[in-house]
Scaffold this motif. Sequence first.
Motif, mmCIF file in Angstrom:
data_model
loop_
_atom_site.group_PDB
_atom_site.id
_atom_site.type_symbol
_atom_site.label_atom_id
_atom_site.label_comp_id
_atom_site.label_asym_id
_atom_site.label_seq_id
_atom_site.Cartn_x
_atom_site.Cartn_y
_atom_site.Cartn_z
ATOM 1 N N ALA A 123 0.812 -1.216 0.000
ATOM 2 C CA ALA A 123 0.000 0.000 0.000
ATOM 3 C C ALA A 123 0.842 1.262 0.000
ATOM 4 O O ALA A 123 0.423 2.299 -0.524
ATOM 5 C CB ALA A 123 -0.939 0.002 1.201
ATOM 6 N N SER A 124 2.039 1.196 0.604
ATOM 7 C CA SER A 124 2.846 2.408 0.733
ATOM 8 C C SER A 124 4.305 2.028 0.944
ATOM 9 O O SER A 124 4.607 1.038 1.623
ATOM 10 C CB SER A 124 2.360 3.266 1.903
ATOM 11 O OG SER A 124 3.194 4.384 2.106
ATOM 12 N N ILE A 125 5.215 2.800 0.351
ATOM 13 C CA ILE A 125 6.652 2.657 0.569
ATOM 14 C C ILE A 125 7.208 4.031 0.889
ATOM 15 O O ILE A 125 6.903 5.013 0.207
ATOM 16 C CB ILE A 125 7.364 2.072 -0.666
ATOM 17 C CG1 ILE A 125 6.835 0.671 -0.983
ATOM 18 C CG2 ILE A 125 8.871 2.019 -0.448
ATOM 19 C CD1 ILE A 125 7.426 0.060 -2.230
ATOM 20 N N SER A 126 8.025 4.117 1.944
ATOM 21 C CA SER A 126 8.547 5.418 2.375
ATOM 22 C C SER A 126 10.022 5.309 2.718
ATOM 23 O O SER A 126 10.483 4.269 3.201
ATOM 24 C CB SER A 126 7.794 5.929 3.610
ATOM 25 O OG SER A 126 6.416 6.009 3.386
ATOM 26 N N SER A 127 10.749 6.400 2.482
ATOM 27 C CA SER A 127 12.103 6.541 2.996
ATOM 28 C C SER A 127 11.996 7.192 4.365
ATOM 29 O O SER A 127 11.295 8.183 4.541
ATOM 30 C CB SER A 127 12.947 7.407 2.063
ATOM 31 O OG SER A 127 13.135 6.758 0.828
ATOM 32 N N ASP A 128 12.700 6.624 5.333
ATOM 33 C CA ASP A 128 12.557 7.059 6.726
ATOM 34 C C ASP A 128 13.938 7.058 7.371
ATOM 35 O O ASP A 128 14.359 6.069 7.958
ATOM 36 C CB ASP A 128 11.593 6.109 7.445
ATOM 37 C CG ASP A 128 11.202 6.572 8.833
ATOM 38 O OD1 ASP A 128 11.642 7.662 9.235
ATOM 39 O OD2 ASP A 128 10.453 5.852 9.510
ATOM 40 N N GLY A 129 14.674 8.179 7.237
ATOM 41 C CA GLY A 129 16.043 8.209 7.720
ATOM 42 C C GLY A 129 16.893 7.231 6.935
ATOM 43 O O GLY A 129 16.870 7.208 5.707
ATOM 44 N N ALA A 130 17.639 6.406 7.648
ATOM 45 C CA ALA A 130 18.454 5.381 7.005
ATOM 46 C C ALA A 130 17.661 4.099 6.770
ATOM 47 O O ALA A 130 18.243 3.045 6.489
ATOM 48 C CB ALA A 130 19.680 5.083 7.858
ATOM 49 N N TYR A 131 16.342 4.184 6.862
ATOM 50 C CA TYR A 131 15.480 3.026 6.729
ATOM 51 C C TYR A 131 14.489 3.212 5.577
ATOM 52 O O TYR A 131 14.197 4.324 5.150
ATOM 53 C CB TYR A 131 14.693 2.786 8.022
ATOM 54 C CG TYR A 131 15.554 2.446 9.227
ATOM 55 C CD1 TYR A 131 15.740 1.130 9.626
ATOM 56 C CD2 TYR A 131 16.180 3.449 9.959
ATOM 57 C CE1 TYR A 131 16.522 0.822 10.732
ATOM 58 C CE2 TYR A 131 16.970 3.149 11.058
ATOM 59 C CZ TYR A 131 17.131 1.828 11.440
ATOM 60 O OH TYR A 131 17.909 1.534 12.528
ATOM 61 N N GLN A 132 13.960 2.104 5.132
ATOM 62 C CA GLN A 132 12.837 2.092 4.208
ATOM 63 C C GLN A 132 11.704 1.331 4.874
ATOM 64 O O GLN A 132 11.936 0.296 5.512
ATOM 65 C CB GLN A 132 13.219 1.406 2.886
ATOM 66 C CG GLN A 132 12.144 1.473 1.806
ATOM 67 C CD GLN A 132 12.587 0.808 0.504
ATOM 68 O OE1 GLN A 132 13.344 -0.161 0.527
ATOM 69 N NE2 GLN A 132 12.130 1.322 -0.623
ATOM 70 N N THR A 133 10.507 1.848 4.781
ATOM 71 C CA THR A 133 9.353 1.167 5.355
ATOM 72 C C THR A 133 8.371 0.801 4.258
ATOM 73 O O THR A 133 8.224 1.525 3.266
ATOM 74 C CB THR A 133 8.631 2.034 6.403
ATOM 75 O OG1 THR A 133 8.154 3.233 5.773
ATOM 76 C CG2 THR A 133 9.566 2.409 7.539
ATOM 77 N N ALA A 134 7.709 -0.317 4.436
ATOM 78 C CA ALA A 134 6.694 -0.779 3.489
ATOM 79 C C ALA A 134 5.450 -1.180 4.263
ATOM 80 O O ALA A 134 5.532 -2.004 5.183
ATOM 81 C CB ALA A 134 7.217 -1.963 2.666
ATOM 82 N N ASP A 135 4.308 -0.592 3.916
ATOM 83 C CA ASP A 135 3.023 -0.975 4.494
ATOM 84 C C ASP A 135 2.369 -1.965 3.546
ATOM 85 O O ASP A 135 2.088 -1.640 2.384
ATOM 86 C CB ASP A 135 2.123 0.242 4.672
ATOM 87 C CG ASP A 135 2.672 1.239 5.674
ATOM 88 O OD1 ASP A 135 3.472 0.835 6.534
ATOM 89 O OD2 ASP A 135 2.311 2.430 5.586
ATOM 90 N N VAL A 136 2.106 -3.167 4.035
ATOM 91 C CA VAL A 136 1.548 -4.234 3.212
ATOM 92 C C VAL A 136 0.133 -4.544 3.687
ATOM 93 O O VAL A 136 -0.071 -4.871 4.863
ATOM 94 C CB VAL A 136 2.418 -5.503 3.277
ATOM 95 C CG1 VAL A 136 1.807 -6.600 2.407
ATOM 96 C CG2 VAL A 136 3.845 -5.191 2.829
ATOM 97 N N ALA A 137 -0.838 -4.416 2.783
ATOM 98 C CA ALA A 137 -2.231 -4.724 3.098
ATOM 99 C C ALA A 137 -2.467 -6.219 2.888
ATOM 100 O O ALA A 137 -2.219 -6.747 1.797
ATOM 101 C CB ALA A 137 -3.173 -3.908 2.216
ATOM 102 N N ILE A 138 -2.925 -6.898 3.943
ATOM 103 C CA ILE A 138 -3.207 -8.331 3.885
ATOM 104 C C ILE A 138 -4.700 -8.530 4.109
ATOM 105 O O ILE A 138 -5.217 -8.215 5.181
ATOM 106 C CB ILE A 138 -2.409 -9.108 4.948
ATOM 107 C CG1 ILE A 138 -0.913 -8.790 4.849
ATOM 108 C CG2 ILE A 138 -2.650 -10.606 4.800
ATOM 109 C CD1 ILE A 138 -0.085 -9.436 5.943
ATOM 110 N N SER A 139 -5.390 -9.024 3.089
ATOM 111 C CA SER A 139 -6.818 -9.318 3.197
ATOM 112 C C SER A 139 -6.982 -10.815 3.410
ATOM 113 O O SER A 139 -6.342 -11.616 2.725
ATOM 114 C CB SER A 139 -7.560 -8.870 1.934
ATOM 115 O OG SER A 139 -7.402 -7.475 1.738
ATOM 116 N N PHE A 140 -7.857 -11.195 4.335
ATOM 117 C CA PHE A 140 -7.921 -12.597 4.742
ATOM 118 C C PHE A 140 -9.303 -12.934 5.281
ATOM 119 O O PHE A 140 -10.137 -12.053 5.541
ATOM 120 C CB PHE A 140 -6.873 -12.881 5.812
ATOM 121 C CG PHE A 140 -7.038 -12.024 7.051
ATOM 122 C CD1 PHE A 140 -7.832 -12.449 8.112
ATOM 123 C CD2 PHE A 140 -6.428 -10.784 7.131
ATOM 124 C CE1 PHE A 140 -8.002 -11.649 9.228
ATOM 125 C CE2 PHE A 140 -6.595 -9.977 8.246
ATOM 126 C CZ PHE A 140 -7.381 -10.410 9.299
#
Length: 463
Positions: free
Chosen positions: A170-187
């Motif tokens: 759903a979303s990918i962001s640069s966050d300082g020296a990190y990368q974050t990924a928000d993953v939507a899981i439908s179940f």
Amino acid sequence: MKITTSPAGKRLIPTAVLILLYSYSAMARVGGAGGHSSGGSHSSSHGFGDGGGGGLGIPLSPGMIVVIIIGIVLYTMFKDKLNLGGNNGQPQPLMPSGPQHQFPEGLTPEKIRTSFMELQQAWQQQDLGKVRKWMSDGVYQRFTAQFAMMKKLTQYNRLSNIRIQNIAVASISSDGAYQTADVAISFSMDDEFISQQYPSLNESYEGDTDTEYWTFIKRTDSKISGTDMYNTNNCPNCGAALENTLGEVSRCLSCKTLTNNAAYDWVLSEITQMEDYGGKNPLLNDVNLHELTKNDPLFSIQRMEDIASNVFMQIMEVFTGDNNKKLLRFAESSLAEKLIQQKAAAGGFVFDRLYLNDVTLSQYNQANEKLNLMFTLSATYQRVQLGSRLTALDQEMDVHRFKLVLSKDLAALSKPQKEIAFSYECASCGAPYNDTTNDTCSYCDALVVDTAKNWVLTDFGGY
């Protein structure tokens, strides 16, 4: 919280019915934050005033009964428009809206499936030994706090027919020296929450469907590639076989490296319900905050929110009877004393479910040569007192909001710090805290709570 708009009046009554039904059901499964979203059927056994059976002893007022009846009638009238049943009456998962992204390097659908299914199993067994190696300290603390409450209430959660319907980034962001990924899981799944001693707490859901957002974090400057912490059981640093007994500190016994160091692989850092998901934090684009923290290689908004959730859950554990020593690992002495007094005034209680819905770094300021980070948190819970029968201190599961401030010296932000398990290891030498009644590390004599070395809790309360 993410707010979705729709044409005026088209779904006013159906939305009201959803809100009503949401307020009278409590979620049990992994990541649950207070309400089942759609689909399936629900049953519960509320043995009010059932003596030894553990009833809550809360009589329904005539007004409450009327509201429930009206809700059921309206739901029956409008259930087709709500489209909760999907095709041919089968519940369909809620799908995320908005654009979807490609999976970032090293994060694969296979890893997501593995993490989701193994964490459901760990939740049922109340044992995080197999999954600790790839989860953040804050996520670990959320689950261990819930397990502690469930054990006091002789509760367990049985899940079955677990099916993942869709996985999307759903979303990918640069966050300082990190990368974050928000993953939507439908179940979808069948979900049964059981208390052996207090059957009035029992609930079951068949065909429960939902979407959760799982946030993963990875360092962008990592030179290690091809590591897979999800489908192997070896240390990412030395290759030694990992024991399934990793606890508060996820360190390899052979080389002492932190297995959940985001330099090795993507680390599960947060689980958010769809109704609480707000997308990217606006402070990700705050130029001044980036300037203040640019020399701290460990600083990122997601990482700080993980520390805040860790602190919050440890406070909740202390409130429900855990050792006051925990507070002395991360809180200013005056604030720790204030929290201990609040604990004494509240009397003994435990939480019937304790779900941390959302943690957001919302503001920051500079004062007294310190950077102060202000977090807003929401949690869903019901407080009860134990006995031959339960006594409810809150009439129902409800959402409660808190504020929390972590502070650190501005000068310390320019000094590289050790990668440690927050509140369990010394920020100076990395040694474990064996006796937190001391205000100094037993190995190097450094202060345990010191804004010159680590983030310190300087304010906490509800609002």
